[in-house]
Design an enzyme around this catalytic site. Sequence first.
Site, PDB file in Angstrom:
ATOM      1  N   HIS A 120       0.835  -1.394   0.104  1.00 28.94           N
ATOM      2  CA  HIS A 120      -0.036  -0.018  -0.180  1.00 28.94           C
ATOM      3  C   HIS A 120       0.744   1.311   0.086  1.00 28.94           C
ATOM      4  CE1 HIS A 120      -2.999  -2.745   2.060  1.00 28.94           C
ATOM      5  NE2 HIS A 120      -3.916  -2.182   1.068  1.00 28.94           N
TER       6      HIS A 120
ATOM      7  N   SER B  16       0.412  -8.982   1.029  1.00 25.94           N
ATOM      8  CA  SER B  16      -0.897  -8.702   1.185  1.00 25.94           C
ATOM      9  C   SER B  16      -1.375  -8.812   2.596  1.00 25.94           C
ATOM     10  CB  SER B  16      -1.651 -10.089   0.677  1.00 25.94           C
ATOM     11  OG  SER B  16      -2.797 -10.339   1.259  1.00 25.94           O
TER      12      SER B  16
END
Length: 284
Positions: free
Chosen positions: A37, A187
């Site tokens: 992210h 993830s």
Amino acid sequence: MKTIHTVKELQVIIKQHKKEKKTIGFVPTMGALHSGHISLMKRSIKENDFTVCSIFVNPTQFNVKSDLDKYPRTLDADSEKLAKAKVDYLFAPSVKEVYPSGTKKSVKVNLKGLDKLMEGEFRPGHFEGVVQVVHRLLDIVRPTRLYMGQKDFQQFTIIAQMIKNLRMKVQLVVVEIQRAKDGLALSSRNVRLTKAKRKWAPIIFKELKKIKRSMKSKTVDEAIESALDALGKPRGYEPEYVSIVDGYTLKPIKKWSDSDYIVAATAVWAGKIRLIDNIILKKS
Ligand code: PAF
């Protein structure tokens, strides 16, 4: 970094920035942030005058209620990471803010079947929820650029289709997959892998790379067979699908010469955790 919880407050700020002709980068997330992210944030910060990150666990994209309940909510830790990355605004709305008249009403987009293949087969309704929330968030933030990760290949392909279909004025920027040193795609779910399952996880990217290497020696079906076979070998591992598809339509190809944009994508159960990954095999 300023944290904002209401649409009204965010829109006042955005309006002001727009008046000053500033460019806005937007990164939608559901929190539980990791360095994948953060790479999206960094790219947005580099390319825009200011960056908005949203953290919103969208109830309409979960087809299993217990998944929604179990989804990690780590706003304080996320907020620290975003501040460190120098994100300008964190938008963390409630469900009521995002869906003031309930979750039923959604935008109608012709997704040309993109939502029915690959992930869509196993997660019915998931992409309708993603389209609903991204459309709503784009309507609130009105960014110049939208940043999404390549790891969710089908997700960004569908959002690109929505933007095109509705002629929305936003540029989609896709950021390449961030991987752990051993190749596992980053993830939020990785932390939930048991030690034994984590040890085997690099096999996913290894098999995707193997498909790429075997394009000259194997047929498409043989490459899929071989990957399915290998991905089912570690204890507790079960591949849900290995698909080799046209990167634009997501339709399976039969021969390597069928398309000039080919992607291999997979979803694998590692015990109770479902991992996805993909690799671009050809793009010209
Ligand atoms: O990829 C995600 O985290 C979500 O699907 C998104 C794009 C933030 C929509 O809720």
